[in-house]
Design a protein around this motif. Structure first.
Motif, PDB file in Angstrom:
ATOM      1  N   ASP A 227       7.432 -14.428  16.891  1.00 13.36           N
ATOM      2  CA  ASP A 227       6.489 -13.732  17.760  1.00 13.36           C
ATOM      3  C   ASP A 227       6.424 -12.243  17.451  1.00 13.36           C
ATOM      4  O   ASP A 227       5.340 -11.647  17.440  1.00 13.36           O
ATOM      5  CB  ASP A 227       6.883 -13.939  19.222  1.00 13.36           C
ATOM      6  CG  ASP A 227       5.813 -13.441  20.189  1.00 13.36           C
ATOM      7  OD1 ASP A 227       4.617 -13.717  19.942  1.00 13.36           O
ATOM      8  OD2 ASP A 227       6.169 -12.790  21.183  1.00 13.36           O
ATOM      9  N   GLY A 238      -0.192 -14.254  17.639  1.00 13.41           N
ATOM     10  CA  GLY A 238       1.099 -14.365  18.304  1.00 13.41           C
ATOM     11  C   GLY A 238       1.797 -15.607  17.808  1.00 13.41           C
ATOM     12  O   GLY A 238       1.286 -16.344  16.957  1.00 13.41           O
ATOM     13  N   VAL A 239       2.974 -15.871  18.340  1.00 11.69           N
ATOM     14  CA  VAL A 239       3.770 -16.992  17.844  1.00 11.69           C
ATOM     15  C   VAL A 239       3.073 -18.328  18.053  1.00 11.69           C
ATOM     16  O   VAL A 239       3.126 -19.211  17.183  1.00 11.69           O
ATOM     17  CB  VAL A 239       5.166 -16.987  18.490  1.00 11.69           C
ATOM     18  CG1 VAL A 239       5.095 -17.172  20.003  1.00 11.69           C
ATOM     19  CG2 VAL A 239       6.060 -18.050  17.866  1.00 11.69           C
TER      20      VAL A 239
END
Length: 329
Positions: A227, A238-239
């Protein structure tokens, strides 16, 4: 789905023995010749060649796992097996994994097919009469799966084997946060943390890193690391975006070349989420699910200090099947 005759030796039925013992077993390394390829973005990847390719003879491209290299136990064994059968082989190193730091802030990730594509194009352009076979391990297996699914009939690979691949990244990241699997996570995270710190403290690369040195030590899980480091460095939102877009499972249905995928049900890096449903399998994919084997283990016999393994003969047998057809490139 098929289940061939792999039977672990009695003392290696435990998944952690299957996973850890190969790391501790000495494997001879054949002489390798290094070749550096420059990337379009000003970086490089290194190839380690086992031998010089011969006209009309196949080239086996080995794609290693997270923080692996040509010196990883599975790569060494595959190289030795290829040498014994007089098969040309080459290890594609992910950026920063060949023993020398790469030149950019970015590194590599589970869905990065860009560098593999560049390596395959180079090999195909340089040795146009040699069919390309490929074997990918763990993270490298996920990369290989995604490449095959993306390229479909345009793949430069004629036959492929994918071993112990984390085909659902989110599920695998969560699996590594529980039980003894946390030991593997900790071991790998420490290596990633050190590489990240080295870049943060670099006089030029540090300016492009998305995190400070003081924050690195708090990244103790793959989910946290991906992340704060992997996702922003490689253009993901994002992750969760990274795990969704980089996971190999959705790409299996589009694979258009003969491919073998091998998983072990007791793999401590995985959950059942990595196992494809029959409708997710391309007609050209042979899926092999073994009850035992651990993560890139598959010890089938020998003694603890000198085990023998299932993977190398299985892989080369699959790759060399219909050899005459695959040579008609």
């Amino acid at each position: 789905m098929k289940n061939t005759a792999f039977k672990p030796v009695w003392w290696a039925r435990n998944s952690h023995i299957q996973t850890i013992l190969p790391l501790l077993t000495k494997v001879k390394s054949p002489a390798l010749t290094r070749q550096r390829l420059n990337t379009h973005d000003g970086d490089f990847v290194d190839l380690d060649w086992l031998s010089q390719p011969e006209r009309n003879k196949p080239i086996v491209v080995i794609i290693h796992g997270l923080e692996g290299s040509a010196q990883s136990h599975y790569a060494r064994r595959m190289l030795m097996a290829c040498q014994q059968q007089s098969i040309c082989a080459v290890v594609h190193h992910h950026r920063s994994c060949s023993g020398e730091p790469n030149q950019l802030a970015r590194s590599y990730h589970s869905g990065d097919t860009q560098d593999v594509t560049g390596t395959l194009k180079f090999i195909n352009d340089t040795y146009p009469n040699s069919p390309i076979w490929a074997v990918g391990y763990s993270l490298g297996g996920n990369v290989l799966c995604k490449y095959l699914g993306e390229k479909q009939s345009q793949s430069l690979i004629q036959r492929a084997v994918i071993i112990s691949a984390p085909l659902q990244l989110n599920a695998c990241a969560k699996r590594l946060e529980s039980g003894f699997s946390k030991v593997y996570q900790s071991y790998l995270i420490k290596q990633l943390q050190q590489k990240t710190i080295n870049k943060i403290t670099h006089p030029i690369l540090g300016e492009h890193m998305p995190i400070s040195k003081n924050e690195v030590s708090a990244l103790r899980t793959f989910y946290q690391f991906d992340d704060k480091v992997t996702a922003p460095l490689h253009g993901f939102a994002g992750v969760d975006d990274y795990y969704h877009r980089a996971s190999g499972l959705p790409f299996i249905a589009n694979i258009a070349v003969p491919t073998l995928i091998i998983h072990a049900q007791d793999d401590p890096f995985m959950t059942a989420d990595v196992i494809p449903n029959p409708e997710q399998l391309s007609p050209l994919v042979e899926y092999e699910l073994q009850p035992y084997g651990g993560h890139v283990g598959f010890i089938q016999g020998g003694k603890p200090w000198r085990p023998n393994f299932y993977l190398e003969p299985r892989v080369l047998n699959f790759l060399s099947c219909n050899k005459n057809d695959s040579n008609n490139k």
